[in-house]
Design a protein around this motif. Structure first.
Motif, PDB file in Angstrom:
ATOM      1  N   VAL A 153      -9.614  25.580 -28.331  1.00 23.91           N
ATOM      2  CA  VAL A 153      -8.701  24.462 -28.743  1.00 23.91           C
ATOM      3  C   VAL A 153      -8.003  24.834 -29.864  1.00 23.91           C
ATOM      4  CG1 VAL A 153      -9.095  22.011 -29.782  1.00 23.91           C
ATOM      5  CG2 VAL A 153     -10.531  22.910 -27.942  1.00 23.91           C
ATOM      6  N   ARG A 154      -8.411  25.512 -30.970  1.00 20.28           N
ATOM      7  CA  ARG A 154      -7.705  26.021 -32.142  1.00 20.28           C
ATOM      8  C   ARG A 154      -6.605  26.867 -31.530  1.00 20.28           C
ATOM      9  NH1 ARG A 154     -12.053  28.106 -36.181  1.00 20.28           N
ATOM     10  NH2 ARG A 154     -12.667  29.056 -34.113  1.00 20.28           N
ATOM     11  N   SER A 155      -6.719  27.757 -30.693  1.00 21.26           N
ATOM     12  CA  SER A 155      -5.631  28.597 -30.188  1.00 21.26           C
ATOM     13  C   SER A 155      -4.852  27.824 -29.490  1.00 21.26           C
ATOM     14  CB  SER A 155      -6.282  29.509 -29.135  1.00 21.26           C
ATOM     15  OG  SER A 155      -7.357  30.408 -30.009  1.00 21.26           O
ATOM     16  N   ARG A 156      -5.050  26.782 -28.557  1.00 18.90           N
ATOM     17  CA  ARG A 156      -3.913  26.072 -27.909  1.00 18.90           C
ATOM     18  C   ARG A 156      -3.205  25.316 -29.074  1.00 18.90           C
ATOM     19  NH1 ARG A 156      -8.329  24.404 -24.220  1.00 18.90           N
ATOM     20  NH2 ARG A 156      -8.144  22.552 -25.072  1.00 18.90           N
ATOM     21  N   GLU A 157      -3.906  24.688 -29.860  1.00 19.03           N
ATOM     22  CA  GLU A 157      -3.077  23.977 -30.769  1.00 19.03           C
ATOM     23  C   GLU A 157      -1.915  24.795 -31.662  1.00 19.03           C
ATOM     24  OE1 GLU A 157      -6.122  22.063 -33.502  1.00 19.03           O
ATOM     25  OE2 GLU A 157      -6.357  20.453 -31.885  1.00 19.03           O
ATOM     26  N   PHE A 158      -2.413  25.937 -32.077  1.00 16.99           N
ATOM     27  CA  PHE A 158      -1.510  26.893 -32.914  1.00 16.99           C
ATOM     28  C   PHE A 158      -0.250  27.344 -31.681  1.00 16.99           C
ATOM     29  CE2 PHE A 158      -0.244  31.409 -33.263  1.00 16.99           C
ATOM     30  CZ  PHE A 158       0.330  31.313 -34.724  1.00 16.99           C
ATOM     31  N   VAL A 159      -0.680  27.739 -30.782  1.00 18.20           N
ATOM     32  CA  VAL A 159       0.281  28.158 -29.727  1.00 18.20           C
ATOM     33  C   VAL A 159       1.238  27.153 -29.451  1.00 18.20           C
ATOM     34  CG1 VAL A 159       0.979  28.947 -27.340  1.00 18.20           C
ATOM     35  CG2 VAL A 159      -0.877  29.949 -28.557  1.00 18.20           C
ATOM     36  N   GLU A 160       0.868  25.816 -29.199  1.00 20.67           N
ATOM     37  CA  GLU A 160       1.848  24.678 -28.961  1.00 20.67           C
ATOM     38  C   GLU A 160       2.786  24.310 -30.147  1.00 20.67           C
ATOM     39  OE1 GLU A 160      -0.239  21.298 -27.324  1.00 20.67           O
ATOM     40  OE2 GLU A 160      -1.525  22.536 -26.351  1.00 20.67           O
ATOM     41  N   GLY A 161       2.470  24.537 -31.168  1.00 19.22           N
ATOM     42  CA  GLY A 161       2.956  24.414 -32.569  1.00 19.22           C
ATOM     43  C   GLY A 161       4.030  25.200 -32.808  1.00 19.22           C
ATOM     44  N   ALA A 163       5.147  27.479 -30.622  1.00 22.61           N
ATOM     45  CA  ALA A 163       6.087  27.417 -29.669  1.00 22.61           C
ATOM     46  C   ALA A 163       7.388  26.474 -29.641  1.00 22.61           C
ATOM     47  CB  ALA A 163       5.630  27.187 -28.308  1.00 22.61           C
ATOM     48  N   ASP A 164       6.951  25.243 -30.007  1.00 21.01           N
ATOM     49  CA  ASP A 164       7.928  24.065 -30.523  1.00 21.01           C
ATOM     50  C   ASP A 164       8.816  24.374 -31.574  1.00 21.01           C
ATOM     51  OD1 ASP A 164       6.812  22.429 -28.837  1.00 21.01           O
ATOM     52  OD2 ASP A 164       5.512  21.355 -29.890  1.00 21.01           O
ATOM     53  N   ASP A 165       8.281  25.278 -32.534  1.00 21.01           N
ATOM     54  CA  ASP A 165       9.137  25.725 -33.673  1.00 21.01           C
ATOM     55  C   ASP A 165      10.149  26.807 -33.437  1.00 21.01           C
ATOM     56  OD1 ASP A 165       9.986  25.731 -36.343  1.00 21.01           O
ATOM     57  OD2 ASP A 165       8.370  26.733 -37.304  1.00 21.01           O
ATOM     58  N   LEU A 166       9.623  27.669 -32.389  1.00 21.33           N
ATOM     59  CA  LEU A 166      10.533  28.574 -32.106  1.00 21.33           C
ATOM     60  C   LEU A 166      11.471  28.428 -31.080  1.00 21.33           C
ATOM     61  CD1 LEU A 166      10.471  32.013 -32.092  1.00 21.33           C
ATOM     62  CD2 LEU A 166       9.120  31.901 -29.970  1.00 21.33           C
ATOM     63  N   LEU A 167      11.123  27.403 -30.072  1.00 20.48           N
ATOM     64  CA  LEU A 167      12.125  26.824 -29.460  1.00 20.48           C
ATOM     65  C   LEU A 167      13.357  25.961 -30.196  1.00 20.48           C
ATOM     66  CD1 LEU A 167       9.940  25.761 -26.152  1.00 20.48           C
ATOM     67  CD2 LEU A 167      11.673  27.920 -26.555  1.00 20.48           C
ATOM     68  N   GLU A 168      12.899  25.370 -31.192  1.00 19.00           N
ATOM     69  CA  GLU A 168      13.636  24.559 -31.987  1.00 19.00           C
ATOM     70  C   GLU A 168      14.732  25.635 -32.616  1.00 19.00           C
ATOM     71  OE1 GLU A 168      15.926  21.439 -33.103  1.00 19.00           O
ATOM     72  OE2 GLU A 168      14.347  21.271 -31.981  1.00 19.00           O
ATOM     73  N   ASP A 184      11.786  21.326 -23.839  1.00 23.25           N
ATOM     74  CA  ASP A 184      10.402  21.579 -24.481  1.00 23.25           C
ATOM     75  C   ASP A 184       9.534  22.371 -23.616  1.00 23.25           C
ATOM     76  OD1 ASP A 184      11.228  20.156 -26.763  1.00 23.25           O
ATOM     77  OD2 ASP A 184      10.714  18.056 -25.937  1.00 23.25           O
ATOM     78  N   SER A 185       8.514  22.796 -23.985  1.00 20.34           N
ATOM     79  CA  SER A 185       7.690  23.605 -23.219  1.00 20.34           C
ATOM     80  C   SER A 185       6.854  22.678 -22.494  1.00 20.34           C
ATOM     81  CB  SER A 185       6.865  24.666 -24.089  1.00 20.34           C
ATOM     82  OG  SER A 185       6.114  24.209 -25.113  1.00 20.34           O
ATOM     83  N   ILE A 186       6.230  23.426 -21.420  1.00 17.43           N
ATOM     84  CA  ILE A 186       5.093  22.671 -20.593  1.00 17.43           C
ATOM     85  C   ILE A 186       3.958  23.554 -20.461  1.00 17.43           C
ATOM     86  CG2 ILE A 186       4.691  21.706 -18.357  1.00 17.43           C
ATOM     87  CD1 ILE A 186       7.811  21.411 -17.832  1.00 17.43           C
ATOM     88  N   LYS A 306      16.495  36.357 -31.522  1.00 17.05           N
ATOM     89  CA  LYS A 306      17.269  35.730 -32.471  1.00 17.05           C
ATOM     90  C   LYS A 306      16.663  34.445 -33.219  1.00 17.05           C
ATOM     91  CE  LYS A 306      21.611  36.916 -30.319  1.00 17.05           C
ATOM     92  NZ  LYS A 306      22.975  36.322 -29.738  1.00 17.05           N
ATOM     93  N   ALA A 307      15.704  33.851 -32.603  1.00 19.29           N
ATOM     94  CA  ALA A 307      15.328  32.691 -33.042  1.00 19.29           C
ATOM     95  C   ALA A 307      14.088  32.991 -34.159  1.00 19.29           C
ATOM     96  CB  ALA A 307      14.642  31.937 -31.891  1.00 19.29           C
ATOM     97  N   TRP A 308      13.431  33.989 -33.711  1.00 22.96           N
ATOM     98  CA  TRP A 308      12.310  34.471 -34.758  1.00 22.96           C
ATOM     99  C   TRP A 308      12.835  34.838 -35.834  1.00 22.96           C
ATOM    100  CZ3 TRP A 308       7.827  33.998 -36.400  1.00 22.96           C
ATOM    101  CH2 TRP A 308       7.127  35.256 -37.088  1.00 22.96           C
ATOM    102  N   SER A 309      13.948  35.753 -35.788  1.00 22.50           N
ATOM    103  CA  SER A 309      14.431  36.174 -36.983  1.00 22.50           C
ATOM    104  C   SER A 309      14.930  35.201 -37.998  1.00 22.50           C
ATOM    105  CB  SER A 309      15.740  36.934 -36.936  1.00 22.50           C
ATOM    106  OG  SER A 309      16.810  36.165 -36.137  1.00 22.50           O
ATOM    107  N   LYS A 310      15.105  34.086 -37.606  1.00 24.96           N
ATOM    108  CA  LYS A 310      15.581  32.774 -38.267  1.00 24.96           C
ATOM    109  C   LYS A 310      14.375  32.253 -38.950  1.00 24.96           C
ATOM    110  CE  LYS A 310      18.236  28.434 -38.238  1.00 24.96           C
ATOM    111  NZ  LYS A 310      19.038  27.548 -37.486  1.00 24.96           N
ATOM    112  N   ILE A 311      13.168  32.115 -38.410  1.00 31.28           N
ATOM    113  CA  ILE A 311      12.043  31.417 -38.895  1.00 31.28           C
ATOM    114  C   ILE A 311      11.046  32.187 -39.325  1.00 31.28           C
ATOM    115  CG2 ILE A 311      12.637  29.424 -37.418  1.00 31.28           C
ATOM    116  CD1 ILE A 311      10.164  30.124 -35.753  1.00 31.28           C
ATOM    117  N   SER A 312      11.131  33.558 -39.301  1.00 35.66           N
ATOM    118  CA  SER A 312      10.011  34.505 -39.484  1.00 35.66           C
ATOM    119  C   SER A 312       9.619  34.428 -41.058  1.00 35.66           C
ATOM    120  CB  SER A 312      10.229  35.929 -39.305  1.00 35.66           C
ATOM    121  OG  SER A 312      11.625  36.193 -39.985  1.00 35.66           O
ATOM    122  N   HIS A 313      10.471  33.903 -41.982  1.00 38.69           N
ATOM    123  CA  HIS A 313      10.117  33.893 -43.303  1.00 38.69           C
ATOM    124  C   HIS A 313       8.821  32.841 -43.622  1.00 38.69           C
ATOM    125  CE1 HIS A 313      13.381  31.001 -42.852  1.00 38.69           C
ATOM    126  NE2 HIS A 313      12.776  30.324 -43.774  1.00 38.69           N
TER     127      HIS A 313
END
Length: 541
Positions: A153-161, A163-168, A184-186, A306-313
């Protein structure tokens, strides 16, 4: 004359009686070498000549002979033309029988070899193989499988959150006028259907994408396009189309405009349509309007980077691609050493349904080499079916427990013998078919041992017949609540074991692996149960 006929008949009967094909002798075998056959024929010919000479000598003393016959025989010396004639006839008959035997052998050798290959596992059926009893299975599932998945459950919650941040972030670095639009991801797969067992716990997410306006995708499946042959079942193509129905066309192309006239509505002088066309062409197969799997994979990996380079910090962990041949297989590694892996797969929606064209299935290999064919995913419908059907089953039903135990055994066997043609998706398909074939009351927790054996029997039957039909396509028993598009509901069933018909080596390897897994089931489960935390040892890793 009568003596000659009698001799011929006697020779033929002798040849037939001594023929190894018609009256086989367990201590002899047909020579496999042509030289041996020829040598044996020569020996038989010599033996026949000796027998014929002996028969002639006996008959000459036993047959009553008149004066005419004596005169005839006196004119015809022993071993003369008459005897040569009957000897020749005898040998011709014998050789014809031998030729017939060789033809019969050649015509049936291939069939016999196939039958021997297919029947090599007769007697190794699961009816006589003992499985762990219900008590042992319950202990194993409750204390080992649940223990390994307690942090799911904790793994799913982390991945979903994440993934949303990465796609944004991916959308923010994209050009809305020229780049693909990412939705949005499915969430799909075993982690969200609650039967994932093997580590690392892997989350699977689909990311639908679409071209910028005025372009769109037009999907063609094997059920809607006759040009897609039966060897490409469960596949389809995706065309990049312009405002009209034709690929990359202008709606005004259908009007009779002069050759020197330009549609300013769809091609204004300062528009970026040329830029859009260029970007879209980069995602297509060369000189076609068909979306290319490999090109989309490169685009998606570049966009995620490119998306990860923007939010990696914002994060204190490392993000890397887990497999270079999969577009969105990502791996998160924390400073503590903990690792979480997940698949973020770009997909294209099929019309207005919950079907999606996917470039790669994480757990399955592509069966076609062409990069313009996309696999069709029914994962959303499968998750819906399992969720809705569980509401009709008894509390604490054993259906997912059966799938988890079988998946665990399959994984352990693959570590021993290596991968085969059998996948976890096949196991899941067997379970879903079995759910529709048995009453709801049969899936109580007390029936765990019986239902697990049913799964093994059903899988064995499918393997021996080389037939396991896709659960969704052409399944008349499918509940209406699944809401599968009608074209797929009434389509011809798709055989997931078709590769076994085409690849005999893969089939033999898979069948061997299955029976080995079956024989090892009790030993493996008992071994892991003895090392549970409440036992004498430590829990295995």
């Amino acid at each position: 004359m009568q003596a000659g006929i009698f001799k011929v008949c006697l020779v033929v009967v002798t040849a037939i009686v001594n023929h190894p094909l018609l009256f086989p002798n367990n201590e002899t075998s047909v020579p496999a070498n042509d030289d041996l056959i020829v040598e044996k024929l020569r020996e038989r010919e010599e033996n026949l000549k000796k027998e014929q000479l002996e028969l002639e000598r006996l008959l000459s003393h036993q047959e009553p002979q008149g004066e005419d016959e004596i005169k005839t025989e006196s004119k015809e010396p022993e071993g003369g033309p008459g005897w040569d004639f009957w000897s020749t006839v005898s040998m011709v008959i014998f050789l014809m029988i031998e030729v017939w035997r060789q033809d019969f052998k050649d015509n049936n050798s291939h069939e016999q070899s196939k039958e021997e290959d297919d029947q090599v596992f007769i007697g190794n059926n699961c009816h006589g193989v003992p499985l762990p009893n219900k008590a042992m299975l319950t202990i194993f599932h409750d204390q080992y499988i649940r223990a390994t998945t307690h942090d799911a459950v904790r793994s799913r919650e982390f991945v979903e959150g994440f993934a949303d941040d990465l796609l944004e972030a991916l959308r923010s670095v994209s050009n809305r006028d020229t780049d693909m639009e990412v939705e949005d991801s499915i969430c799909i797969g075993s982690m969200y259907e609650n039967w994932r067992v093997n580590r690392p716990l892997m989350c699977d997410l689909l990311v639908p994408f679409a071209p910028p306006e005025p372009y769109h995708f037009r999907c063609q499946t094997w059920v809607s396009d006759p040009s897609i042959g039966p060897d490409k079942q469960s596949y389809g193509t995706i065309l990049v189309c312009g405002p009209g129905d034709e690929p990359s066309s202008c709606l005004c192309d259908k009007k009779r405009l002069g050759e020197d006239m330009l549609c300013l509505l769809h091609h204004p002088p300062n528009s970026d349509n040329k830029k859009v066309n260029k970007d879209l062409n980069l995602l297509c197969s060369r000189n076609t309007n068909s979306l290319d799997v490999d090109q989309v994979m490169k685009w998606f990996q570049t966009a995620v980077t490119k998306a990860w380079s923007k939010i990696s910090h914002k994060y204190e962990f490392e993000l890397t691609f887990n497999h270079l041949d999969s577009p969105g297989a990502l791996r998160v590694k924390f400073k503590s050493g903990k690792v979480i892996s997940f698949n973020l797969s770009p997909v294209v929606q099929y019309e207005d349904s919950d079907l999606y064209f996917i470039s790669h299935f994480p757990s399955r290999t592509r069966e076609v080499s062409s990069s313009t064919y996309w696999m069709l995913s029914f994962a959303v419908y499968e998750r819906r079916f399992l969720k809705d059907f569980a509401k009709k089953l008894p509390d604490n039903s054993c259906h997912l427990s059966c799938l988890q135990i079988m998946t665990f055994l399959h994984s352990k066997q693959c570590h021993i013998t290596g991968p085969s043609g059998l996948t976890t998706y096949h196991l899941k398909t067997v379970l879903m078919h079995l759910l529709l074939s048995r009453p709801h009351s049969d899936w109580g927790n007390v029936m765990l041992e019986d239902r697990l054996r049913d799964m093994f029997k059903s899988l064995e039957k499918s393997l021996l017949e080389k037939k396991l039909y896709h659960f969704m396509v052409g399944n008349g028993k499918l509940p209406d609540t699944v809401n599968l598009p009608e074209d797929f509901r009434v389509a011809e069933p798709v055989n997931l074991f078709r590769s076994f018909v085409l690849n005999r080596d893969l089939y033999q390897k898979t069948l061997s692996m299955f029976y080995e897994m079956l024989r090892n089931a009790t030993v493996v489960i008992n071994e892991y149960s003895l090392h549970l935390p409440n036992g004498n040892g430590k829990k295995p890793h």
